[in-house]
Motif scaffolding. Structure first.
Motif, PDB file in Angstrom:
ATOM      1  N   THR A 267       0.850  -1.183   0.000  1.00  0.00           N
ATOM      2  CA  THR A 267       0.000   0.000   0.000  1.00  0.00           C
ATOM      3  C   THR A 267       0.888   1.235   0.000  1.00  0.00           C
ATOM      4  O   THR A 267       1.832   1.336   0.800  1.00  0.00           O
ATOM      5  CB  THR A 267      -0.911   0.017   1.240  1.00  0.00           C
ATOM      6  OG1 THR A 267      -1.728  -1.160   1.223  1.00  0.00           O
ATOM      7  CG2 THR A 267      -1.806   1.241   1.241  1.00  0.00           C
ATOM      8  N   ARG A 268       0.599   2.176  -0.895  1.00  0.00           N
ATOM      9  CA  ARG A 268       1.464   3.345  -1.037  1.00  0.00           C
ATOM     10  C   ARG A 268       0.657   4.615  -0.844  1.00  0.00           C
ATOM     11  O   ARG A 268      -0.490   4.707  -1.230  1.00  0.00           O
ATOM     12  CB  ARG A 268       2.104   3.370  -2.428  1.00  0.00           C
ATOM     13  CG  ARG A 268       2.760   2.073  -2.819  1.00  0.00           C
ATOM     14  CD  ARG A 268       3.205   2.087  -4.263  1.00  0.00           C
ATOM     15  NE  ARG A 268       3.519   0.740  -4.732  1.00  0.00           N
ATOM     16  CZ  ARG A 268       4.022   0.463  -5.913  1.00  0.00           C
ATOM     17  NH1 ARG A 268       4.269   1.418  -6.766  1.00  0.00           N
ATOM     18  NH2 ARG A 268       4.283  -0.783  -6.248  1.00  0.00           N
ATOM     19  N   GLU A 269       1.291   5.597  -0.232  1.00  0.00           N
ATOM     20  CA  GLU A 269       0.689   6.920  -0.119  1.00  0.00           C
ATOM     21  C   GLU A 269       1.793   7.966  -0.168  1.00  0.00           C
ATOM     22  O   GLU A 269       2.948   7.695   0.161  1.00  0.00           O
ATOM     23  CB  GLU A 269      -0.124   7.055   1.175  1.00  0.00           C
ATOM     24  CG  GLU A 269       0.674   6.866   2.448  1.00  0.00           C
ATOM     25  CD  GLU A 269      -0.173   7.089   3.681  1.00  0.00           C
ATOM     26  OE1 GLU A 269      -0.946   8.071   3.695  1.00  0.00           O
ATOM     27  OE2 GLU A 269      -0.065   6.294   4.641  1.00  0.00           O
TER      28      GLU A 269
ATOM     29  N   ARG B 257       2.982  11.677   1.111  1.00  0.00           N
ATOM     30  CA  ARG B 257       2.812  12.759   2.073  1.00  0.00           C
ATOM     31  C   ARG B 257       3.851  13.832   1.803  1.00  0.00           C
ATOM     32  O   ARG B 257       4.819  13.602   1.090  1.00  0.00           O
ATOM     33  CB  ARG B 257       2.925  12.240   3.510  1.00  0.00           C
ATOM     34  CG  ARG B 257       1.858  11.205   3.872  1.00  0.00           C
ATOM     35  CD  ARG B 257       1.970  10.777   5.309  1.00  0.00           C
ATOM     36  NE  ARG B 257       1.006   9.731   5.630  1.00  0.00           N
ATOM     37  CZ  ARG B 257       0.936   9.133   6.819  1.00  0.00           C
ATOM     38  NH1 ARG B 257       1.781   9.492   7.786  1.00  0.00           N
ATOM     39  NH2 ARG B 257       0.032   8.186   7.045  1.00  0.00           N
TER      40      ARG B 257
ATOM     41  N   ARG C 239       8.011  15.727  -1.239  1.00  0.00           N
ATOM     42  CA  ARG C 239       7.063  14.620  -1.147  1.00  0.00           C
ATOM     43  C   ARG C 239       7.789  13.365  -0.669  1.00  0.00           C
ATOM     44  O   ARG C 239       8.926  13.120  -1.062  1.00  0.00           O
ATOM     45  CB  ARG C 239       6.415  14.354  -2.504  1.00  0.00           C
ATOM     46  CG  ARG C 239       5.466  15.452  -2.967  1.00  0.00           C
ATOM     47  CD  ARG C 239       5.117  15.293  -4.427  1.00  0.00           C
ATOM     48  NE  ARG C 239       6.284  15.547  -5.259  1.00  0.00           N
ATOM     49  CZ  ARG C 239       6.332  15.335  -6.576  1.00  0.00           C
ATOM     50  NH1 ARG C 239       5.278  14.810  -7.191  1.00  0.00           N
ATOM     51  NH2 ARG C 239       7.427  15.596  -7.256  1.00  0.00           N
TER      52      ARG C 239
ATOM     53  N   LYS D 233       7.261   9.150  -0.181  1.00  0.00           N
ATOM     54  CA  LYS D 233       6.460   7.962  -0.495  1.00  0.00           C
ATOM     55  C   LYS D 233       6.546   6.983   0.667  1.00  0.00           C
ATOM     56  O   LYS D 233       7.639   6.586   1.073  1.00  0.00           O
ATOM     57  CB  LYS D 233       6.955   7.302  -1.779  1.00  0.00           C
ATOM     58  CG  LYS D 233       6.126   6.084  -2.204  1.00  0.00           C
ATOM     59  CD  LYS D 233       6.755   5.362  -3.374  1.00  0.00           C
ATOM     60  CE  LYS D 233       6.787   6.218  -4.615  1.00  0.00           C
ATOM     61  NZ  LYS D 233       7.374   5.480  -5.772  1.00  0.00           N
TER      62      LYS D 233
END
Length: 364
Positions: free
Chosen positions: A305-307, A309, A319, A321
C-alpha cells in the motif's frame, strides 16, 4: 445468508408492495439459488431520487448499512444524470426506479453485513453484448448508464448476446469492491452460487461468491510486461525512449544486457504497464526503436500500500512515499526530483537533503 434474516432486515425499510422468494435451481448442472423480487403491480411508476433516498435514510437499519446503500444509490443517480444531461436531484429512475432496485441495493449490503464481510474483491466484469430495450429505445450493451458506472473498471465481452451487467448491478459492485483482479490468495470457508433468469447456451448463468480469510493481505493488480531485444540501435536513444514511455503511462522501464544468437550483444527493453496504456506503449516502441517485434505477457502483481505525504523543510517542500503492509510501514522514500531541486537551489549535498527529509518525516 438465511432468507428469513434477509427478510427481517428488509422489513426495516418503509417499503411494501413486493415479495421476495428463493428457490434452488440447476444451471448447467450446478446447484444455485434463484432469488426473485416480485412487485405486486406490473406497471409501477418510476421514482425520483428523493423518494428512494428517504426510504433508505428513514429506515431502522444500522447507520453503516444505510450509508453504504445510499452511496450505491447516489453513484447510480450520478451516472443517470451524466447520461441524461440533467442535475442529479432531477434524476427520475425510469429504467431502475422500481421497488426491486431498492431491494437489490439494500439487500446486497445487508447480506454482506450478515456475512461479516470486511473486503470485497471482484473479477473483471463481463458486460455481455448485443442490444437491450429501454424506455428511450434500443441501445447497445453495455447500456449507457452501465458503461458510465464501469469507467475505470476492467471489463470484457465474452460473446454472449445478452445484457449480463445491469446498471443496478454495476452500481453495487463498483461501490463495494475494493479492487478488480484475479482471485487473490485466500483460505476458502464458504462458496455460494446465485442464479440468473436466462438459460444461456454458452455457460451457466450464475454468479459465484467465494468467502474466506486473507492468505496474502498485500494488494494485487494486473499488469502487462512488454519486452523486446534490440541489437542495432544507438544506446544514446534509450534515455529519450524511457522518458517517452513513462509519459505514455509505463509503470516501470528497465534495460538488461543480453546475448542474442551468434553471440551478438544486445539490450532487452522491458516495460510494465496497465491494460489501458498497452496499445499506446506498443505503438511507441515500434515507432521509436529498431525492433520488429515485441513479446507481451499478462501477470498478477503484489504491491505494498502506497501513499504520498509532504514534509516542509526550511528550503522547500518534499514529497515522501510511504509503503506499508498489514504489519506497518515497510519503507520511507523522499521524492528524488524534489530533493534534487532543493540541492541544486541551495548547494546542499543531495544526500543531506534526502536525509533531512527522512528525519523530518519520522519526527512527525
Amino acid at each position: 445468508v438465511s432468507l428469513d434474516k434477509l427478510k427481517d432486515g428488509l422489513s426495516q425499510l418503509n417499503l411494501d408492495g413486493y415479495t421476495i422468494t428463493a428457490s434452488t435451481v440447476l444451471k448447467k448442472g450446478i446447484k444455485a439459488t434463484k432469488v426473485d423480487v416480485v412487485a405486486e403491480g406490473t406497471d409501477l411508476p418510476g421514482r425520483p431520487l428523493k423518494d428512494l433516498r428517504e426510504i433508505i435514510s428513514e429506515s431502522n437499519l444500522e447507520s453503516t448499512i444505510k450509508d453504504k446503500s445510499l452511496s450505491i444509490l447516489q453513484r447510480l443517480a450520478e451516472a443517470e444524470a451524466i447520461v441524461h444531461n440533467c442535475p442529479v436531484e432531477e434524476v427520475h429512475f425510469q429504467e431502475v426506479g422500481h421497488i426491486d432496485t431498492i431491494v437489490d441495493i439494500v439487500g446486497s449490503v445487508y447480506a454482506l453485513h450478515l456475512l461479516g464481510i470486511d473486503k470485497v474483491i471482484s473479477s473483471p466484469i463481463d458486460t455481455g453484448s448485443g442490444s437491450v430495450e429501454m424506455a428511450h429505445g434500443l441501445f447497445p450493451v453495455p447500456a449507457p448508464v452501465t458503461a458510465e458506472l464501469l469507467k475505470g473498471v476492467p471489463v470484457y465481452a465474452s460473446g454472449i448476446e445478452k445484457e449480463l451487467t445491469t446498471p443496478t448491478g454495476a452500481a453495487i459492485i463498483t461501490t463495494i469492491a475494493s479492487s478488480f483482479q484475479p482471485l487473490p490468495e485466500m483460505k476458502l470457508s464458504n462458496i455460494g452460487y446465485g442464479a440468473g433468469g436466462w438459460e444461456l447456451n454458452e455457460k451457466a448463468n450464475i454468479l459465484r461468491v467465494l468467502i474466506g480469510e486473507d492468505g496474502d493481505t498485500y494488494d494485487m493488480d494486473e499488469v502487462f510486461l512488454i519486452e523486446t531485444n534490440i541489437d542495432d540501435m544507438n544506446p544514446q536513444i534509450y534515455e529519450y525512449i524511457i522518458d517517452r514511455l513513462f509519459q505514455a503511462g509505463a509503470l516501470d522501464v528497465y534495460i538488461t544486457p543480453t546475448i542474442m544468437k551468434k553471440s551478438r550483444p544486445a539490450h532487452m527493453l522491458s516495460i510494465i504497464t496497465k491494460s489501458e496504456h498497452l496499445d499506446n506503449i506498443r505503438r511507441l516502441v515500434f515507432k521509436e526503436t529498431t525492433t520488429i517485434g515485441v513479446r507481451i505477457s499478462k501477470m498478477a502483481r503484489s504491491i505494498l500500500t502506497r501513499e504520498i505525504r509532504e514534509v516542509k523543510l526550511p528550503y522547500g517542500t518534499v514529497r515522501v512515499k510511504i509503503a506499508s503492509d498489514q504489519n506497518g510501514v515497510r519503507s520511507i522514500s523522499p521524492e528524488y526530483e524534489d530533493c534534487k531541486k532543493i540541492a541544486m537551489e541551495t548547494g546542499m549535498p543531495l544526500r543531506d537533503v534526502m536525509e533531512l527529509a527522512m528525519l523530518t518525516y519520522t519526527a512527525k
